[in-house]
Design a protein around this motif. Structure first.
Motif, PDB file in Angstrom:
ATOM      1  N   LEU A 136      76.481  95.120  24.515  1.00 36.29           N
ATOM      2  CA  LEU A 136      75.054  95.044  24.206  1.00 36.29           C
ATOM      3  C   LEU A 136      74.448  96.427  24.016  1.00 36.29           C
ATOM      4  O   LEU A 136      74.804  97.378  24.726  1.00 36.29           O
ATOM      5  N   GLU A 137      73.516  96.522  23.097  1.00 33.99           N
ATOM      6  CA  GLU A 137      72.729  97.745  22.939  1.00 33.99           C
ATOM      7  C   GLU A 137      71.759  97.893  24.106  1.00 33.99           C
ATOM      8  O   GLU A 137      71.306  96.910  24.680  1.00 33.99           O
ATOM      9  N   GLY A 138      71.434  99.149  24.411  1.00 28.61           N
ATOM     10  CA  GLY A 138      70.350  99.384  25.362  1.00 28.61           C
ATOM     11  C   GLY A 138      70.771  99.890  26.714  1.00 28.61           C
ATOM     12  O   GLY A 138      69.993  99.766  27.674  1.00 28.61           O
ATOM     13  N   ASP A 139      71.975 100.473  26.850  1.00 30.90           N
ATOM     14  CA  ASP A 139      72.369 101.062  28.130  1.00 30.90           C
ATOM     15  C   ASP A 139      71.401 102.172  28.529  1.00 30.90           C
ATOM     16  O   ASP A 139      70.966 102.963  27.684  1.00 30.90           O
ATOM     17  N   ALA A 140      71.072 102.246  29.815  1.00 36.71           N
ATOM     18  CA  ALA A 140      70.149 103.270  30.307  1.00 36.71           C
ATOM     19  C   ALA A 140      70.796 104.648  30.239  1.00 36.71           C
ATOM     20  O   ALA A 140      71.982 104.809  30.553  1.00 36.71           O
ATOM     21  N   ALA A 141      70.017 105.638  29.802  1.00 34.54           N
ATOM     22  CA  ALA A 141      70.492 107.017  29.744  1.00 34.54           C
ATOM     23  C   ALA A 141      70.781 107.533  31.147  1.00 34.54           C
ATOM     24  O   ALA A 141      70.071 107.214  32.098  1.00 34.54           O
TER      25      ALA A 141
ATOM     26  N   PRO B  94      61.657 100.398  25.342  1.00 30.34           N
ATOM     27  CA  PRO B  94      61.289 101.550  24.508  1.00 30.34           C
ATOM     28  C   PRO B  94      62.129 102.790  24.824  1.00 30.34           C
ATOM     29  O   PRO B  94      62.452 103.565  23.930  1.00 30.34           O
ATOM     30  N   GLU B  95      62.479 102.958  26.086  1.00 28.77           N
ATOM     31  CA  GLU B  95      63.240 104.132  26.514  1.00 28.77           C
ATOM     32  C   GLU B  95      64.176 103.737  27.662  1.00 28.77           C
ATOM     33  O   GLU B  95      63.802 103.856  28.822  1.00 28.77           O
ATOM     34  N   PRO B  96      65.380 103.247  27.336  1.00 29.37           N
ATOM     35  CA  PRO B  96      66.312 102.859  28.405  1.00 29.37           C
ATOM     36  C   PRO B  96      66.653 104.056  29.296  1.00 29.37           C
ATOM     37  O   PRO B  96      67.110 105.089  28.820  1.00 29.37           O
ATOM     38  N   ARG B  97      66.420 103.920  30.600  1.00 30.58           N
ATOM     39  CA  ARG B  97      66.595 105.054  31.511  1.00 30.58           C
ATOM     40  C   ARG B  97      66.632 104.554  32.950  1.00 30.58           C
ATOM     41  O   ARG B  97      66.409 103.374  33.217  1.00 30.58           O
TER      42      ARG B  97
ATOM     43  N   LEU C 282      66.416  96.209  35.408  1.00 32.37           N
ATOM     44  CA  LEU C 282      65.370  95.474  34.697  1.00 32.37           C
ATOM     45  C   LEU C 282      65.774  95.457  33.237  1.00 32.37           C
ATOM     46  O   LEU C 282      65.906  96.510  32.611  1.00 32.37           O
ATOM     47  N   THR C 283      66.000  94.258  32.680  1.00 31.59           N
ATOM     48  CA  THR C 283      66.489  94.114  31.311  1.00 31.59           C
ATOM     49  C   THR C 283      65.385  93.597  30.413  1.00 31.59           C
ATOM     50  O   THR C 283      64.684  92.645  30.766  1.00 31.59           O
ATOM     51  N   LEU C 284      65.242  94.216  29.252  1.00 31.79           N
ATOM     52  CA  LEU C 284      64.263  93.788  28.252  1.00 31.79           C
ATOM     53  C   LEU C 284      65.008  93.434  26.969  1.00 31.79           C
ATOM     54  O   LEU C 284      65.689  94.274  26.385  1.00 31.79           O
ATOM     55  N   LEU C 285      64.878  92.161  26.555  1.00 27.81           N
ATOM     56  CA  LEU C 285      65.547  91.676  25.353  1.00 27.81           C
ATOM     57  C   LEU C 285      64.532  91.096  24.377  1.00 27.81           C
ATOM     58  O   LEU C 285      63.491  90.580  24.790  1.00 27.81           O
TER      59      LEU C 285
ATOM     60  N   VAL D 234      75.928  95.562  20.155  1.00 24.17           N
ATOM     61  CA  VAL D 234      75.125  94.752  19.251  1.00 24.17           C
ATOM     62  C   VAL D 234      73.772  94.485  19.888  1.00 24.17           C
ATOM     63  O   VAL D 234      73.597  94.563  21.096  1.00 24.17           O
ATOM     64  N   ARG D 235      72.813  94.164  19.032  1.00 21.88           N
ATOM     65  CA  ARG D 235      71.454  93.855  19.483  1.00 21.88           C
ATOM     66  C   ARG D 235      71.340  92.350  19.620  1.00 21.88           C
ATOM     67  O   ARG D 235      71.327  91.622  18.615  1.00 21.88           O
TER      68      ARG D 235
END
Length: 448
Positions: free
Chosen positions: A14-19, A273-276, A324-327, A363-364
């Motif tokens: 999945l896309e969106g791993d926290a930095a 908006p800013e995965p972190r 906390l996951t945002l999809l 993937v998104r």
């Protein structure tokens, strides 16, 4: 130390791993403790709306075990006690006052023995971090667990990484494991992954064993660890589990002598908006993590995408959750979605071209189900993602039929909802595997 290599499973890219950097979140205005986070709890209030509380003040307790307390993580005032059906308590919400008041109580050294450590955990409100297997419910403080399992390495998609949660808190981890070791006459199994950073030296704690699990998700699930290291033999064979977040908070208590409500949370997902990673307070309202992002086209999940709970933009982070996951939320059906080639859509079954051309590329994903529930067909695909010696589809059917001997023979005592989450994800019949599993566990508890 043993290394256990698992082949069955599946890592959802999945896309969106926290930095990999930790920042301080703004101070929350409110926090909440939610009884619904605990299976088997019947909550009874110890305070009323308008009451002033300190860190460690009891908010409510378990009806069955009255010394099992749930305490305030902050200093402030109880502003709401929200109730649901049949007047059941859903949330106790506390408004912070900026103070640092703490309810004082004695914290023993772990060498003082099981009863002293257990009493401190019950009084502090940290005992609820323990989950009891079988039945995957709030642990019974009057039971002595055969063993305790700690899953350090989360392998679920977008889950907070252990190195970020452990950063700067290695001493708390060691102190937490020492406290857990005092609670069982058996072994504390600490289960790590191949990429887990070096842990502090635990050799001085005699009954601790560190094991490495290698393989795709769910190799990080505590149910898989129990199955491969010390399987549950039946209803009376009790083990406890504790998540990494719980170990760190228990360790902070025994290392410093005071409750430390600070936690690190991964804000992740393709709609973030800013995965972190953000440092905040246990039970914080999620708008301090997302900012002013109240969007009806985003699904907010406390936890990871497979097992987390959907919450509102004004909701609160779950007791056990470090993610906390945002999809993206599906508002309207995708036109011809099933007929498109799917260059950017993921599929384990290689339904889309993306699975052939770039199988491991993130993937998104959105929240669409691509269809509704249909006939449940035993296809054999579910064992490919469950590295346990059970037959998952037949177990689900025995639960639907409420056949207790069949359930027990097929291994219901070894599983919890998270163990079948991948089966639910790949299920072509769109069956709610996790709901069925919980229904079966509750039925077993009620009827036996």
């Amino acid at each position: 130390m043993a290394t256990i290599k698992l082949k069955r499973g599946y890592d959802i890219p999945l896309e969106g791993d926290a930095a990999a950097a930790i920042e301080d979140a703004p101070a929350p205005a409110t926090v909440a403790i939610k009884p619904s986070d605990f299976h088997g709890l019947i909550a009874r209030l110890d305070i009323e709306e308008g009451a002033a509380v300190k860190v460690g003040t009891p908010l409510f307790h378990d009806k069955t075990h009255t010394d099992l307390l749930f305490t305030s993580p902050v200093s402030g005032m109880v502003v709401n006690v929200n109730r649901g059906a049949r007047r059941a308590i859903e949330e106790v919400i506390i408004r912070l006052d900026g103070g640092s008041g703490v309810d004082a109580f004695k914290v023993p050294d772990p060498s003082a023995g099981r009863e002293a450590v257990l009493a401190a955990l019950l009084r502090s409100g940290l005992f609820p971090f323990f989950v009891q297997r079988p039945l995957a419910r709030l642990a019974d403080p009057t039971a002595t667990p055969r063993d305790i399992f700690v899953a350090v390495n989360e392998t679920a998609p977008l889950a907070a990484r252990s190195e970020m949660l452990l950063a700067g808190r290695e001493d708390h981890f060691a102190a937490g494991i020492a406290a857990l070791a005092a609670l069982t006459p058996g072994t504390v199994y600490v289960c790590v992954g191949p990429d887990t950073p070096p842990l502090p030296d635990l050799s001085a704690i005699g009954n601790v064993q560190v094991n490495t699990f290698v393989g795709p998700h769910p190799s990080g699930n505590v149910g898989v660890h129990i199955h491969h290291l010390a399987p549950i033999s039946g209803r009376g064979d009790v083990v406890w589990t504790c998540c990494l977040k719980g170990v760190l908070m228990v360790g902070a208590l025994f290392a410093t002598g005071a409750l430390d409500p600070s936690v690190t949370v991964a804000v992740a997902g393709s709609a973030a908006p800013e995965p972190r990673y953000l440092r905040t307070v246990h039970g914080a309202r999620i708008d301090v993590l997302t900012g002013d992002l109240a969007d009806d086209q985003i699904r907010y999940i406390s936890g990871n995408p497979l097992t987390g709970r959907q919450i509102s933009p004004a909701g609160f982070l779950g007791f056990f959750d470090s993610t906390l996951t945002l999809l993206p939320e599906v508002v309207e059906p995708e036109l011809l979605g099933w007929a498109l080639p799917g260059f950017k859509a993921g599929s384990r079954s290689r339904t889309f071209l993306s699975s052939w051309l770039a199988r491991s590329r993130p993937v998104r994903k959105h929240t669409g189900l691509h269809g509704g529930e249909r006939a449940f067909i035993a296809t054999g695909i579910y064992r490919e993602v469950l590295p346990m010696d059970v037959h998952p589809e037949f177990l689900m059917k025995s639960i639907m039929a409420e056949d207790i001997p069949e359930m027990e023979g097929l291994g219901i005592h070894e599983i919890a909802e998270e163990d079948v989450a991948l089966c639910e994800y790949i299920c072509p019949s769109k069956i709610e595997w996790q709901q069925i599993t919980r229904r079966g566990l509750d039925f077993i508890e009620r009827e036996t």
